[in-house]
Write a protein that holds these residues in place. Sequence first.
Motif, short mmCIF file in Angstrom:
data_model
loop_
_atom_site.label_atom_id
_atom_site.label_comp_id
_atom_site.label_asym_id
_atom_site.label_seq_id
_atom_site.Cartn_x
_atom_site.Cartn_y
_atom_site.Cartn_z
N THR A 153 -69.07 -11.01 4.35
CA THR A 153 -68.36 -10.27 5.38
C THR A 153 -66.98 -10.88 5.65
N GLU A 154 -66.89 -12.20 5.65
CA GLU A 154 -65.60 -12.86 5.86
C GLU A 154 -64.61 -12.50 4.76
N ILE A 155 -65.10 -12.50 3.54
CA ILE A 155 -64.22 -12.22 2.39
C ILE A 155 -63.77 -10.77 2.39
N THR A 156 -64.69 -9.86 2.63
CA THR A 156 -64.33 -8.44 2.60
C THR A 156 -63.55 -8.01 3.84
N ALA A 157 -63.62 -8.79 4.90
CA ALA A 157 -62.76 -8.53 6.06
C ALA A 157 -61.31 -8.89 5.72
N LEU A 158 -61.16 -9.96 4.95
CA LEU A 158 -59.83 -10.39 4.53
C LEU A 158 -59.27 -9.47 3.45
N HIS A 159 -60.13 -9.05 2.54
CA HIS A 159 -59.73 -8.17 1.43
C HIS A 159 -60.74 -7.03 1.30
N PRO A 160 -60.53 -5.96 2.05
CA PRO A 160 -61.50 -4.86 2.13
C PRO A 160 -61.67 -4.13 0.80
N ARG A 161 -62.78 -3.41 0.69
CA ARG A 161 -63.07 -2.65 -0.52
C ARG A 161 -63.49 -1.22 -0.16
N PRO A 162 -62.59 -0.43 0.43
CA PRO A 162 -62.94 0.95 0.79
C PRO A 162 -63.14 1.82 -0.46
N ASP A 163 -64.32 2.45 -0.55
CA ASP A 163 -64.65 3.33 -1.67
C ASP A 163 -64.35 2.66 -3.00
N PHE A 164 -64.66 1.37 -3.08
CA PHE A 164 -64.23 0.55 -4.21
C PHE A 164 -64.81 1.01 -5.53
N LYS A 165 -66.11 1.35 -5.55
CA LYS A 165 -66.73 1.71 -6.82
C LYS A 165 -65.98 2.86 -7.50
N ARG A 166 -65.70 3.89 -6.73
CA ARG A 166 -65.01 5.05 -7.30
C ARG A 166 -63.59 4.70 -7.74
N HIS A 167 -62.89 3.95 -6.89
CA HIS A 167 -61.49 3.65 -7.19
C HIS A 167 -61.34 2.69 -8.38
N ILE A 168 -62.24 1.72 -8.50
CA ILE A 168 -62.08 0.78 -9.62
C ILE A 168 -62.43 1.48 -10.93
N LEU A 169 -63.41 2.39 -10.91
CA LEU A 169 -63.72 3.14 -12.13
C LEU A 169 -62.54 4.03 -12.52
N GLN A 170 -61.85 4.58 -11.55
CA GLN A 170 -60.66 5.38 -11.85
C GLN A 170 -59.56 4.52 -12.44
N ALA A 171 -59.38 3.32 -11.89
CA ALA A 171 -58.36 2.40 -12.42
C ALA A 171 -58.69 1.99 -13.85
#
Length: 215
Positions: A153-171
């Motif tokens: 939670t500390e790490i993802t608060a600093l660097h969030p991952r909104p809808d990450f699965k979809r966006h990283i697959l698109q990238a």
Amino acid sequence: MATGRQTAAGVTVPDTKLAREATELVRESTTDLVYHHSRRVFWFGSLQGRNRGLSFDPELLYIGAMFHDLGLNEQFRGSGRRFEVDSADEARRFLHGHGVPEDSIRRVWTAIALHTTPGIPEFLEPEVALVTAGVEYDVLGIGYHDVSDHDRTEITALHPRPDFKRHILQAFTDGMAPRPDSTFGTVNADVLQRFVPGFKRANFVDIIENSDWPE
């Protein structure tokens, strides 16, 4: 340039000129998606290093994490090479420019070049193993419960991952579709097979059976 806290989950980003300049370069040249992912890879890789009792150079791990997806950028899509190699070469160029010793450069290059090649990095130097461990944690969720809910939670608060699965697959798709042959024999072919209409992955057996050898 990165701002705000540089420490999370008991792990601190190296406060060195090399690390600061790497942060600036990646922040300015990549998307928010890749930047935040790359930073998380450093944290998750560091925590997995702690879990595994590995002694590693945090600065080299940080450089490897920050540069590992740079080759997905648009300027590399016509290279015909694996994006991991383009990423590794950019890191090597950066480190050469800062007078970093060759053995350290080799570790970072190898860590980046092999980060999508499962089954090998874990047996190499800790920095190589932990870039992959950080990527596997953030992208695939491998070892998800090795990190506490609090630290995650500390790490993802600093660097969030909104809808990450979809966006990283698109990238991944955007970065590799222009050079489909570079995905042969790698997990990257799975991405193009799923998301690029008409893509047909090469088959290792077909290549052997159809080679020019008569026997």
